[in-house]
Structure formats: C-alpha cells, structure tokens
Design an enzyme around this catalytic site. Structure first.
Site, mmCIF file in Angstrom:
data_model
loop_
_atom_site.group_PDB
_atom_site.id
_atom_site.type_symbol
_atom_site.label_atom_id
_atom_site.label_comp_id
_atom_site.label_asym_id
_atom_site.label_seq_id
_atom_site.Cartn_x
_atom_site.Cartn_y
_atom_site.Cartn_z
ATOM 1 N N ILE A 1 0.895 -1.158 0.000
ATOM 2 C CA ILE A 1 0.000 0.000 0.000
ATOM 3 C C ILE A 1 0.933 1.206 0.000
ATOM 4 O O ILE A 1 1.584 1.494 0.999
ATOM 5 C CB ILE A 1 -0.918 0.026 1.238
ATOM 6 C CG1 ILE A 1 -1.846 -1.185 1.231
ATOM 7 C CG2 ILE A 1 -1.737 1.317 1.272
ATOM 8 C CD1 ILE A 1 -2.763 -1.267 2.436
ATOM 9 N N PRO A 2 1.027 1.920 -1.114
ATOM 10 C CA PRO A 2 2.137 2.867 -1.311
ATOM 11 C C PRO A 2 1.924 4.229 -0.670
ATOM 12 O O PRO A 2 1.850 5.261 -1.350
ATOM 13 C CB PRO A 2 2.211 2.975 -2.839
ATOM 14 C CG PRO A 2 0.790 2.791 -3.271
ATOM 15 C CD PRO A 2 0.211 1.764 -2.332
ATOM 16 N N CYS A 3 1.894 4.265 0.652
ATOM 17 C CA CYS A 3 1.724 5.547 1.342
ATOM 18 C C CYS A 3 2.939 6.447 1.150
ATOM 19 O O CYS A 3 2.861 7.663 1.364
ATOM 20 C CB CYS A 3 1.421 5.343 2.820
ATOM 21 S SG CYS A 3 2.646 4.401 3.731
ATOM 22 N N HIS A 4 4.072 5.873 0.712
ATOM 23 C CA HIS A 4 5.251 6.697 0.436
ATOM 24 C C HIS A 4 5.029 7.601 -0.770
ATOM 25 O O HIS A 4 5.803 8.531 -0.997
ATOM 26 C CB HIS A 4 6.479 5.806 0.198
ATOM 27 C CG HIS A 4 6.336 4.841 -0.938
ATOM 28 N ND1 HIS A 4 5.650 3.659 -0.825
ATOM 29 C CD2 HIS A 4 6.775 4.903 -2.233
ATOM 30 C CE1 HIS A 4 5.676 3.011 -1.979
ATOM 31 N NE2 HIS A 4 6.359 3.758 -2.853
ATOM 32 N N ARG A 5 3.979 7.371 -1.549
ATOM 33 C CA ARG A 5 3.698 8.190 -2.732
ATOM 34 C C ARG A 5 2.840 9.407 -2.413
ATOM 35 O O ARG A 5 2.479 10.157 -3.316
ATOM 36 C CB ARG A 5 3.026 7.335 -3.805
ATOM 37 C CG ARG A 5 3.919 6.212 -4.303
ATOM 38 C CD ARG A 5 3.234 5.325 -5.308
ATOM 39 N NE ARG A 5 4.064 4.150 -5.580
ATOM 40 C CZ ARG A 5 3.614 3.027 -6.087
ATOM 41 N NH1 ARG A 5 2.337 2.899 -6.381
ATOM 42 N NH2 ARG A 5 4.441 2.001 -6.300
#
Length: 283
Positions: A245-249
C-alpha cells in the site's frame, strides 16, 4: 544485517541526507563521496547498488520541481482516465495486482483470537522487513530497525492470535514484488484490520501508480471527502502494509516529500527507485 552492510547503509543514508540538504548547490559526485569518506568511483557504485539510481538522478528525482511535475501528471490522469498516460502496464501495478479484503468483526474479535498468523523476516531494497499473513492474505508488512520491537507491534495489533515464525507462499509472493518482473506476479491479497474510512483510504492509495505522486487532498477527493485531509493523513500514517500500500507516494502539495512512518530517508529512496523504474518502463 552484517557489520559492513550496516556501515554501508549508514553511509548511503548520510549521503542522501547531504544531497537533499544541499540540493540548491547541486553538490557534485566528488563532494558527496568525500562527505562519506569514499572514493568517487566506489561511492557511485555503492549508491547505485543501494538505491537503484545514480546520485545525480536521485537528486533529480527527489527535487521539488520533479515532484510538482509528477503531481500534475498523476492528478491529471489518475482520477479521470483508465490508463496512466505514457506509462506501461507496470505503472498500473497496485490496482492490477494488489487487492484488499477487510477483516470481519469475527476475525479480529477479542484481539484476533480466531486468527493464526505466520510471520517472517526478509530483506528488501529498502531494508529488512517483517511480513505476516493469515490464511487469506498479508496482514502486516513493516520495515524493521529492531526485530523485537517490530514483532511486538504485530502482537499488540493482534494480542490473542496464534503466531508461527514461518515464511509461507503468500509472503514469498508478496516479497517478490521487489525482485521479479511485476507483469509476471500473481495477485497479492491483503487481509487487513481497519475502519471503513481507513480501508477506503488504503484502497485509494492502491490506485497511485509506480512512480506517481499524490497529495493528501487528492486522496481525500478520491474517497469523496475533500475536507478530510487531516483524517486522510492519519489513515495514511496507520497503513499496516509498507510499500504494497504505497503511502510513500503521498507528499505535500508544495512538492516537498514530507515525513514517512518508516523514515524520511527511506521514503526518498523509494521515490527515487520507483522514478528510475518508471523511466525505464517508458523508454
């Protein structure tokens, strides 16, 4: 992590911090290499090996100007068209391959007493990972600084579950996202405990393609609650599955990368690594 790898990791982190602190001066290779007490050739080789991109490209990919451009591109296409303009199928990784199933109340009732959870520690391009799975999917994936602390956080999340330290096929499939051709991956299923709002936010994050960037406001609009930027930020910070789940984006509207639950330097490396892969996919 071995003593040498720990030293190398610290040097790379220091180099990234130095590059990002001094980016307005555009420090050259010799200057950054000197800062971490390495020869330019050795530093260039090590940095590229650890981050997947050269120091010069890393500086470009994590600049505010670059971030603003990607924000514009992502915002223009993410919520309005079926395919990301100019990106191959690789760019649609998360909404094609990763699917979230919310746990039922019965599955996490009384601290998850009905759950049997397998867990293991594994390496990744961004550091050691603790990954855990139920019979239905990945329920936990976090970057590890201290194994005992990381496992303790998992137990706190599901205090009455049964834990078995073993690397199962579901975990291996999820971890292969770092090393295999993403177009050949089997579907990755996540089995997550969260509120309805958190699940909506996490599902919206899956629609942000590799190499894409969005703001908290973009995600709030996606979950049809434009005024909920702060609540979105909280849900992003409580994401239990790093990278998948790409919360770094999610970055600030100014183009600044902002903070990251698992470390600001790690976030910068992940964005730079994905930007390089995105560039490769469209060449």
């Amino acid at each position: 992590m071995s003593g040498q790898k720990t030293l190398d990791s610290a040097r790379i982190a220091r180099a990234i911090e130095y590059i990002r602190t001094n980016f307005k001066r555009q420090p050259d290779l010799d200057e950054v290499a000197s800062e971490v007490a390495l020869s330019p050739a050795h530093f260039q080789r090590m940095f590229t090996e650890w981050t997947g991109v050269s120091p010069k490209k890393f500086l470009q990919y994590t600049s505010i100007e670059y971030a603003k451009r990607v924000l514009d591109e992502t915002h223009a296409s993410l919520f309005h068209v079926a395919e990301m303009t100019g990106l191959s199928g690789t760019g649609r990784l998360h909404d094609l391959f990763v699917n979230i199933e919310g746990m039922t109340p019965g599955e996490y009732k009384n601290g998850g007493e009905s759950l049997s959870i397998n867990y293991s520690f594994a390496g990744s391009p961004f550091g050691e990972i603790l990954v855990a799975s139920t019979g239905k999917g990945i329920c936990w994936m976090v970057f590890v600084e201290d194994r005992e602390v990381s496992f303790g956080a998992l137990v706190k999340k599901f205090p009455n579950a049964r834990f078995v330290q073993t690397a199962d096929e579901m975990q291996q499939n999820a971890l292969s996202i770092f090393t295999r051709d993403w177009n050949d991956l089997s579907g990755i299923k996540l089995h997550l405990k969260g509120t309805d709002f958190q699940l909506k936010v996490w599902k919206a994050l899956l629609e942000v393609p590799m190499g894409g960037l969005v703001t908290y406001g973009d995600i709030a609009s996606r979950v049809e609650n434009p005024g909920a930027c702060r609540a979105v930020g909280t849900a992003v910070g409580e994401n239990p599955v790093a990278f998948l789940i790409p919360c770094h984006r999610v970055i600030r509207a100014t183009g600044e990368l902002g903070h990251y639950h698992w470390g600001d330097i790690r976030k910068a490396v992940m964005i730079g690594w994905e930007a390089a892969k995105r560039e490769d996919s469209v060449e």
